[in-house]
Motif scaffolding. Structure first.
Motif, PDB file in Angstrom:
ATOM      1  N   ALA A  23       0.847  -1.288   0.022  1.00  0.00           N
ATOM      2  CA  ALA A  23       0.113   0.080  -0.098  1.00  0.00           C
ATOM      3  C   ALA A  23       1.013   1.050   0.115  1.00  0.00           C
ATOM      4  N   ILE A  24       0.825   2.159  -1.088  1.00  0.00           N
ATOM      5  CA  ILE A  24       1.696   3.179  -1.364  1.00  0.00           C
ATOM      6  C   ILE A  24       1.206   4.302  -0.697  1.00  0.00           C
ATOM      7  N   SER A  25       1.898   4.832   0.728  1.00  0.00           N
ATOM      8  CA  SER A  25       1.104   5.700   1.329  1.00  0.00           C
ATOM      9  C   SER A  25       1.892   7.114   1.357  1.00  0.00           C
ATOM     10  N   LYS A  26       2.783   7.172   0.580  1.00  0.00           N
ATOM     11  CA  LYS A  26       3.559   8.402   0.386  1.00  0.00           C
ATOM     12  C   LYS A  26       2.523   9.630   0.013  1.00  0.00           C
ATOM     13  N   HIS A  28       0.484  10.775   1.902  1.00  0.00           N
ATOM     14  CA  HIS A  28      -0.653  10.836   2.791  1.00  0.00           C
ATOM     15  C   HIS A  28      -0.554  10.662   4.262  1.00  0.00           C
ATOM     16  N   PHE A  44       3.594  -1.442   3.660  1.00  0.00           N
ATOM     17  CA  PHE A  44       3.501  -0.154   3.085  1.00  0.00           C
ATOM     18  C   PHE A  44       4.449   0.382   2.281  1.00  0.00           C
ATOM     19  N   GLU A  46       6.782   3.669   0.814  1.00  0.00           N
ATOM     20  CA  GLU A  46       6.896   5.162   0.693  1.00  0.00           C
ATOM     21  C   GLU A  46       8.097   5.580  -0.286  1.00  0.00           C
ATOM     22  N   SER A 197      -1.897   1.671  -9.269  1.00  0.00           N
ATOM     23  CA  SER A 197      -3.373   1.905  -9.477  1.00  0.00           C
ATOM     24  C   SER A 197      -3.963   1.557 -10.846  1.00  0.00           C
ATOM     25  N   ARG A 212       2.200  -2.374  -6.384  1.00  0.00           N
ATOM     26  CA  ARG A 212       2.165  -1.029  -5.582  1.00  0.00           C
ATOM     27  C   ARG A 212       1.175  -0.095  -5.838  1.00  0.00           C
ATOM     28  N   GLY A 214      -1.377   3.159  -4.762  1.00  0.00           N
ATOM     29  CA  GLY A 214      -1.579   4.149  -3.952  1.00  0.00           C
ATOM     30  C   GLY A 214      -2.898   4.723  -3.935  1.00  0.00           C
ATOM     31  N   THR A 215      -2.942   5.197  -5.145  1.00  0.00           N
ATOM     32  CA  THR A 215      -4.395   6.193  -5.261  1.00  0.00           C
ATOM     33  C   THR A 215      -5.833   5.507  -5.123  1.00  0.00           C
ATOM     34  N   ARG A 221      -2.993  11.927  -4.335  1.00  0.00           N
ATOM     35  CA  ARG A 221      -2.160  12.649  -3.238  1.00  0.00           C
ATOM     36  C   ARG A 221      -2.105  14.231  -3.480  1.00  0.00           C
TER      37      ARG A 221
END
Ligand SMILES: *Cc1c(COP(=O)(O)O)cnc(C)c1O
Length: 223
Positions: A23-26, A28, A44, A46, A197, A212, A214-215, A221
Motif C-alpha cells: 500500500a503506497i502511502s506517500k 498521505h 506499506f 514510501e 493503481s 504497488r 496508492g491512489t 495525493r
C-alpha cells in the motif's frame, strides 16, 4: 477522508493468492495508514526518507516498510536500521552502500533491481542489458548484507494497455532468464514488483508477485 477500508478490500479482493499488496502511502497522513492497518494491512511503501522516518516513529512497529522511490546513496544510512525492502536499486554504487549500511546494523536488507523498460526518458533503472551486465560482472556476490530478491519496474504511463502488457511481459521474461542464469538455487529471488493503481490488473496477468497501489486505496495525493 477517503473510504480507505472499502478501497483496500476492493483491491485485495482482485488479487490472486501469491500476489502481495504494497500500500503506497506517500504524501498521505498517518491516519490513512492507520485506517488500512486496522483492516489488517501491514505492508506499506514510501518514497521519501524523511517522510518515512516521521511515519515510522508514530505508527505501529509491526508495519513492514518498503522504500519505493529513487534513493540517493547518502540517504541509505537513515533507513538502513529498519527498512524491510529497498525496491528501486538502480546502480552498483547504491547496492554497495546498502550493503555497507546494512552491515553496520547487522542486517541483511532485501532489494529489487529496478528495470527501465518504459519509454519515458526521466525514469531511473537498469536497461535489460545493464541489468545483465551487473549480474554477469559478479561483484554483487561478495555483498553479504544485501539480498537481491527480484525485479521491479514501472510501465509507461500510457492509455495503450497492449503497450503496458508488452513492457511487463518483457520484465517477466527477463526475470526468468536471470533466475535461471544467476539465482537458480536461490528461492529468495522470487519477486516481480509491477503494477500501480491504473495497471495492476494487467500486472497480475503478467506474473507480478507484488503490486504497488496508492491512489486506488488512499485517493489522490496532495503534494
Ligand atoms: C507512487 C508510486 C506508486 C503508486 O502509484 P499509484 O498510481 O498511486 O497507485 C507505485 N510505484 C512507485 C514507484 C511509485 O512511486
Amino acid at each position: 477522508m477517503y473510504d480507505v477500508a472499502k478501497n483496500l478490500h476492493e483491491v485485495l479482493g482482485t488479487l490472486p493468492d501469491g500476489v502481495k499488496l504494497v500500500a503506497i502511502s506517500k504524501f498521505h497522513p498517518a491516519e490513512y495508514i492507520e485506517a488500512a492497518y486496522r483492516e489488517g494491512q501491514r505492508l506499506f511503501g514510501e518514497s521519501q526518507e524523511q517522510e518515512l522516518a516521521r511515519k515510522v516513529e508514530c505508527l505501529p512497529k509491526d508495519i513492514e516498510w518498503h522504500f519505493i522511490g529513487h534513493l540517493q546513496t547518502n540517504k541509505v544510512k537513515y533507513i538502513a536500521p529498519y527498512i524491510s525492502m529497498i525496491e528501486a536499486v538502480d546502480s552498483l554504487k547504491l547496492l554497495k552502500e546498502i550493503n555497507k549500511q546494512a552491515a553496520r546494523h547487522g542486517r541483511v536488507i532485501r532489494v529489487l533491481l529496478e528495470l527501465h523498460i518504459a519509454e519515458e526518458e526521466s525514469k531511473y533503472g537498469f536497461s535489460p542489458a545493464a541489468c545483465r551486465e551487473l549480474l554477469e560482472n559478479g561483484e554483487w556476490r561478495a555483498l553479504r548484507n544485501v539480498h537481491i530478491s527480484g525485479l521491479m519496474m514501472m510501465a509507461s504511463n500510457v492509455e495503450d494497455r497492449s503497450q503496458i502488457r508488452r513492457e511487463m511481459t518483457l520484465a517477466a521474461d527477463l526475470f526468468d532468464e536471470l533466475k535461471a542464469k544467476y539465482f537458480a538455487d536461490d528461492p529468495e529471488f522470487k519477486e516481480r514488483s509491477w503494477g500501480m493503481s491504473h495497471d495492476y490488473d494487467i500486472a497480475v496477468e503478467c506474473r507480478s508477485t507484488m503490486v504497488r497501489v496508492g491512489t486506488a486505496i488512499f485517493g489522490p495525493r496532495v503534494y
